[in-house]
Structures are given as C-alpha cells and as structure tokens.
Design an enzyme around this catalytic site. Structure first.
Site, PDB file in Angstrom:
ATOM      1  N   GLN A 137       3.015   9.822   1.011  1.00 20.33           N
ATOM      2  CA  GLN A 137       4.313   9.142   0.945  1.00 20.33           C
ATOM      3  C   GLN A 137       5.093   9.461  -0.324  1.00 20.33           C
ATOM      4  O   GLN A 137       6.269   9.116  -0.424  1.00 20.33           O
ATOM      5  CB  GLN A 137       4.125   7.629   1.091  1.00 20.33           C
ATOM      6  N   HIS A 166      -4.219   1.113   7.594  1.00 19.64           N
ATOM      7  CA  HIS A 166      -2.900   1.768   7.582  1.00 19.64           C
ATOM      8  C   HIS A 166      -2.903   2.956   6.606  1.00 19.64           C
ATOM      9  O   HIS A 166      -2.422   4.043   6.930  1.00 19.64           O
ATOM     10  CB  HIS A 166      -1.842   0.720   7.200  1.00 19.64           C
ATOM     11  N   GLU A 167      -3.460   2.742   5.408  1.00 15.70           N
ATOM     12  CA  GLU A 167      -3.440   3.809   4.390  1.00 15.70           C
ATOM     13  C   GLU A 167      -4.385   4.947   4.757  1.00 15.70           C
ATOM     14  O   GLU A 167      -4.039   6.117   4.568  1.00 15.70           O
ATOM     15  CB  GLU A 167      -3.767   3.256   3.005  1.00 15.70           C
ATOM     16  N   GLY A 178       0.832  -1.199   0.000  1.00 15.93           N
ATOM     17  CA  GLY A 178       0.000   0.000   0.000  1.00 15.93           C
ATOM     18  C   GLY A 178       0.863   1.243   0.000  1.00 15.93           C
ATOM     19  O   GLY A 178       2.033   1.203   0.414  1.00 15.93           O
ATOM     20  N   HIS A 208      -2.672   7.159   7.067  1.00 18.24           N
ATOM     21  CA  HIS A 208      -1.749   8.068   6.364  1.00 18.24           C
ATOM     22  C   HIS A 208      -2.484   9.288   5.818  1.00 18.24           C
ATOM     23  O   HIS A 208      -1.989  10.414   5.908  1.00 18.24           O
ATOM     24  CB  HIS A 208      -1.108   7.363   5.159  1.00 18.24           C
ATOM     25  N   CYS A 234       6.124  -0.085   7.056  1.00 15.23           N
ATOM     26  CA  CYS A 234       5.697   1.098   6.312  1.00 15.23           C
ATOM     27  C   CYS A 234       6.864   1.532   5.437  1.00 15.23           C
ATOM     28  O   CYS A 234       8.003   1.578   5.903  1.00 15.23           O
ATOM     29  CB  CYS A 234       5.316   2.207   7.284  1.00 15.23           C
ATOM     30  N   LEU A 235       6.596   1.854   4.170  1.00 12.47           N
ATOM     31  CA  LEU A 235       7.672   2.223   3.249  1.00 12.47           C
ATOM     32  C   LEU A 235       8.369   3.528   3.675  1.00 12.47           C
ATOM     33  O   LEU A 235       9.487   3.777   3.235  1.00 12.47           O
ATOM     34  CB  LEU A 235       7.136   2.343   1.822  1.00 12.47           C
TER      35      LEU A 235
HETATM   36 ZN    ZN Z   1       2.748   3.395   5.671  1.00 13.38          ZN
END
Ligand code: ZN
Length: 183
Positions: free
Chosen positions: A50, A149-150, A45, A153, A107-108
């Site tokens: 991000q 999670h997204e 995701g 964000h 998380c990226l």
């Molecule tokens: Zn993340």
C-alpha cells in the site's frame, strides 16, 4: 515520513510480497514510515504494497478501536493488547480458525468503501519482528480481522475479492473510477 498510499488500480497491490530476508536499515525505515502513514490516515493496518513496496511486511494497530474489541494470546495466555501495538509483522503466516463471522471492513487503498466481509473469528499468526525475534500469537475480534486483511495484501489479495457479488456490484462504479485514475 508519511508515504503516499497506493490506490486500487496500481498493479503493486496485486503483487505478492517478497520475503524479508534481512532487517536492513531500509526495512526499519519503511516500517516506521508505514506506522506514521497508517496513523495519519486513521487506519488500523497497512501492508507494504500500500506504500508501493511488494514485501512481506505489515503494520497493525487496533488499540484505538475501542468500539471493536480484540483479544490476544501469546503462548496460550491472554495478554494486554496495548503492550503489542503497534505491531510490525515480517513474513507473517496465519492459520485460520474454522468459525467464520461477518464484520465491516474498509481499506485505505479503497477510499469510502466499507463492506461486510466474512473472515475467521480466530487466527493464529507467526511472524518475525524487527529485533530479530519471533511472535506467535492468537487473536480474535478486530485484530483477527486486521491480520487476515493485511496477510491478504501481502499475497496480492484484496478485500473486494472476498465481498459477495452484490456488494462488489454496488461498488462497480467507484472501482472503475479508482482504476482509471491510477493509470
Ligand atoms: Zn487494505
């Protein structure tokens, strides 16, 4: 085009995304780039913040995570997950199921950090799509986790906010270094 992934410490990650009011060419290109960027980074995701854009836009693809199954329903009927991946969600709104479960999350924007995060086991999500349509679905498993999670964000909330204090303390040094290099 693969875009640069923003790391923890950049204030854009704490910015609430603006609503996407019109699916402009710019939004379509952003969504396409985000899918490429997510795939390139082996993520499941990615939120617009991000890649440095504070907009209510997230992409998700859990179809390659065969060891962490997901289930999905549309209109109360189970559907084939792969038919809906990758997902591009505009202005997603979620309702959380009462049952909670722990699961590993990364998380990226936080390289090499994984922690057990409590999330709702099931969610309902309503979102707009690029073609002007809407998607109203329920999910469990990794998809439910990724959606939560997204959506976090998109609201400027990060997974470290949901870690227990012991996990967060264990990452304190890494977080400080990330924050420093973001400046
Ligand atoms: Zn993340």
């Amino acid at each position: 085009m693969i875009r640069k992934i923003v790391m923890f410490g950049d204030p854009v990650l704490r910015t609430v995304g603006a609503k996407v009011n019109a699916v402009s060419e710019e939004v379509k290109i952003l969504a396409r780039d985000m899918i490429e960027t997510m795939n390139d980074a082996d993520g499941v995701g990615l939120a617009a913040q991000q890649v440095g854009v504070a907009l209510q836009l997230a992409v998700i693809d859990v179809s390659s995570a065969e060891d962490r199954p997901s289930e999905m329903w549309v209109g109360g009927q189970p559907v084939e997950l792969k038919g809906y991946m990758p997902m591009i969600l505009l202005n997603p709104v979620i309702e959380l199921g009462k049952e909670r479960e722990l699961g590993t999350e990364g998380c990226l924007s936080f390289p090499k950090m994984n922690a057990e995060i409590p999330r709702s086991a099931k969610v309902r999500c309503r979102a707009q799509l690029l073609d002007g349509g809407e998607l109203d679905f329920e999910a469990t498993g990794l998809l439910a986790r990724a959606v939560q999670h997204e959506v976090d964000h998109l609201n400027g909330v990060l997974f470290i906010d949901r870690m227990n204090s012991a996990a967060k303390a264990a990452f304190a040094g890494k977080l400080k270094r990330l924050q420093k290099s973001a400046r």
